[in-house]
Design a protein around this motif. Structure first.
Motif, PDB file in Angstrom:
ATOM      1  N   LEU A 143       0.857  -1.190   0.000  1.00 22.08           N
ATOM      2  CA  LEU A 143       0.000   0.000   0.000  1.00 22.08           C
ATOM      3  C   LEU A 143       0.889   1.233   0.000  1.00 22.08           C
ATOM      4  O   LEU A 143       1.798   1.353   0.816  1.00 22.08           O
ATOM      5  N   LYS A 144       0.615   2.146  -0.920  1.00 26.32           N
ATOM      6  CA  LYS A 144       1.376   3.381  -1.003  1.00 26.32           C
ATOM      7  C   LYS A 144       0.405   4.548  -1.018  1.00 26.32           C
ATOM      8  O   LYS A 144      -0.492   4.618  -1.864  1.00 26.32           O
ATOM      9  N   TYR A 145       0.581   5.476  -0.067  1.00 31.25           N
ATOM     10  CA  TYR A 145      -0.227   6.675  -0.029  1.00 31.25           C
ATOM     11  C   TYR A 145       0.510   7.809  -0.732  1.00 31.25           C
ATOM     12  O   TYR A 145       1.731   7.800  -0.883  1.00 31.25           O
ATOM     13  N   GLY A 146      -0.240   8.814  -1.126  1.00 37.17           N
ATOM     14  CA  GLY A 146       0.341   9.973  -1.788  1.00 37.17           C
ATOM     15  C   GLY A 146      -0.609  10.496  -2.845  1.00 37.17           C
ATOM     16  O   GLY A 146      -1.807  10.184  -2.842  1.00 37.17           O
ATOM     17  N   LEU A 147      -0.081  11.308  -3.761  1.00 37.71           N
ATOM     18  CA  LEU A 147      -0.938  11.844  -4.821  1.00 37.71           C
ATOM     19  C   LEU A 147      -1.429  10.757  -5.759  1.00 37.71           C
ATOM     20  O   LEU A 147      -2.506  10.859  -6.348  1.00 37.71           O
ATOM     21  N   TYR A 182      -6.557   1.363   5.519  1.00 37.81           N
ATOM     22  CA  TYR A 182      -5.962   0.104   5.979  1.00 37.81           C
ATOM     23  C   TYR A 182      -5.720   0.197   7.480  1.00 37.81           C
ATOM     24  O   TYR A 182      -5.273   1.216   7.988  1.00 37.81           O
ATOM     25  N   MET A 183      -6.049  -0.889   8.184  1.00 41.56           N
ATOM     26  CA  MET A 183      -5.804  -0.972   9.622  1.00 41.56           C
ATOM     27  C   MET A 183      -5.186  -2.318   9.930  1.00 41.56           C
ATOM     28  O   MET A 183      -5.625  -3.349   9.402  1.00 41.56           O
ATOM     29  N   GLU A 275      -8.875  10.738  17.985  1.00 42.78           N
ATOM     30  CA  GLU A 275      -8.527   9.312  17.924  1.00 42.78           C
ATOM     31  C   GLU A 275      -8.247   8.947  16.477  1.00 42.78           C
ATOM     32  O   GLU A 275      -9.122   8.510  15.740  1.00 42.78           O
ATOM     33  N   GLU A 276      -7.018   9.162  16.033  1.00 38.91           N
ATOM     34  CA  GLU A 276      -6.661   8.881  14.652  1.00 38.91           C
ATOM     35  C   GLU A 276      -6.234   7.426  14.530  1.00 38.91           C
ATOM     36  O   GLU A 276      -5.238   7.008  15.097  1.00 38.91           O
ATOM     37  N   VAL A 277      -7.006   6.643  13.791  1.00 38.00           N
ATOM     38  CA  VAL A 277      -6.706   5.223  13.678  1.00 38.00           C
ATOM     39  C   VAL A 277      -6.408   4.810  12.247  1.00 38.00           C
ATOM     40  O   VAL A 277      -6.158   3.652  11.975  1.00 38.00           O
ATOM     41  N   THR A 278      -6.444   5.745  11.324  1.00 34.76           N
ATOM     42  CA  THR A 278      -6.271   5.353   9.928  1.00 34.76           C
ATOM     43  C   THR A 278      -5.783   6.526   9.104  1.00 34.76           C
ATOM     44  O   THR A 278      -5.728   7.656   9.581  1.00 34.76           O
ATOM     45  N   GLU A 279      -5.442   6.250   7.893  1.00 33.23           N
ATOM     46  CA  GLU A 279      -5.008   7.281   6.959  1.00 33.23           C
ATOM     47  C   GLU A 279      -5.840   7.156   5.690  1.00 33.23           C
ATOM     48  O   GLU A 279      -6.053   6.073   5.180  1.00 33.23           O
ATOM     49  N   VAL A 280      -6.350   8.264   5.232  1.00 35.53           N
ATOM     50  CA  VAL A 280      -7.244   8.247   4.084  1.00 35.53           C
ATOM     51  C   VAL A 280      -6.755   9.263   3.063  1.00 35.53           C
ATOM     52  O   VAL A 280      -6.268  10.329   3.422  1.00 35.53           O
ATOM     53  N   VAL A 281      -6.848   8.937   1.784  1.00 40.71           N
ATOM     54  CA  VAL A 281      -6.370   9.842   0.745  1.00 40.71           C
ATOM     55  C   VAL A 281      -7.458  10.103  -0.276  1.00 40.71           C
ATOM     56  O   VAL A 281      -8.381   9.317  -0.454  1.00 40.71           O
ATOM     57  N   ASP A 282      -7.327  11.268  -0.956  1.00 43.99           N
ATOM     58  CA  ASP A 282      -8.151  11.587  -2.121  1.00 43.99           C
ATOM     59  C   ASP A 282      -9.639  11.569  -1.818  1.00 43.99           C
ATOM     60  O   ASP A 282     -10.445  11.016  -2.549  1.00 43.99           O
TER      61      ASP A 282
END
Length: 304
Positions: A143-147, A182-183, A275-282
């Motif tokens: 999994l890769k986050y970014g633009l 993703y968790m 309570e930050e449990v995840t990362e979300v993009v776009d």
């Protein structure tokens, strides 16, 4: 002098009178029937009628002794759970896995299941597709986050894939854009350990019928979907669902235009600030709230 047939009939009627046991759920059924109009007003156009909703609930009560006991102990919480299911248009029938009426601490709680969340995602008219999956030890996963985010998941199909290690959701928004969440399994378990009343009750008692014991991966997928739903843009039905899920509310009709749906118990993790449990993009960031319109999310939260 009465005839033998008349005596037999009288004896039979007397035996029936003595052996007749009142239905312990008669009062509950009467209460449900009395709010049929309110159920009809709350139901969206989701193919469920108030009569069907009442029949389903009565059947669940007759099949589940613990649920019936909680309903008799706190009838208002049962009515509240039914109204929450009606407001979201989710069917509590066993096997459909859209939502469940759950006895918890002497009250009836309303829990949304994985399939119910997916149904609401599509019904929100914001999602083109939505899927959640479990990642296993032998799977190929990156999994890769970014633009230009990139998720690759190749399941291991040559035997036992090993233990589950994480969960992800991919949601494609109508009009473009994706939600990727993703968790890890540890992150999901931290949420479970902190907020799940049913799981804690299973640890301290003999009953381990919570899905956290019987189907942990399914609950992991539900958890990651709920995390992703925080980011669906401008969706009142999703915000309302997140506010109502895993709560008990008492339905108390009043003379006011809107009835009282007091919050009496909550283990809703998505109302916790910071309570930050995840990362979300776009995707547009939207905070959860009580919904819009006729959302019956309570006026007087009670401390428990």
């Amino acid at each position: 002098m009465p005839k033998a047939s008349e005596i037999t009939s009288m004896v039979k009627k007397e035996d029936e009178r003595r052996n007749h046991k009142p239905d312990p759920l008669a009062g509950i059924v009467k209460n449900l029937t009395s709010i049929k109009g309110e159920i009809a007003n709350a139901l969206p156009d989701a193919g469920i009628t108030p009569e069907r909703m009442i029949r389903i609930v009565v059947t669940l009560l007759r099949q589940n002794k613990s649920l019936a006991e909680a309903a008799m102990q706190n009838p208002a919480s049962l009515l509240g759970a039914v109204m929450m299911a009606a407001q979201l248009g989710l069917d509590p029938t066993n096997g459909l896995d859209q939502c469940a009426l759950v006895p918890r601490k002497g009250k009836v709680c309303f829990d949304i299941m994985y399939e119910g969340l997916v149904e609401l995602g599509y019904r929100s008219d914001r999602m083109e597709s939505i899927v959640a999956r479990t990642v296993y030890e032998k799977d190929t996963f990156s999994l890769k986050y970014g633009l230009n985010e990139e998720l690759v998941h190749i399941p291991y199909l040559d035997g036992d894939p090993g233990e589950s290690k994480g969960y992800y959701m991919v949601g494609k928004l109508k009009g473009g854009g994706n939600i990727i969440v993703y968790m890890t399994k540890d992150q999901v378990r931290k949420i479970r350990d902190r907020y799940s009343v049913a799981y804690k009750a299973g640890l301290s008692g003999s009953r381990k019928d919570s899905p956290w014991f019987t189907n942990e991966d399914r609950m992991g997928e539900k958890t990651v979907v709920k995390a992703g739903f925080r980011w669906i843009p401008k969706s009142p039905i999703i915000r309302t669902a997140l506010a109502l899920d895993e709560t008990a509310r008492e339905w108390k009709p009043s003379e006011q235009e809107e009835p009282d749906m007091s919050l009496v118990e909550a283990e809703n993790i998505w109302d916790v600030e910071g309570e930050e449990v995840t990362e979300v993009v776009d995707a547009e960031v939207v905070k959860t709230g009580n919904g819009d319109g006729k959302a019956l999310t309570g006026k007087k939260p009670l401390e428990v």
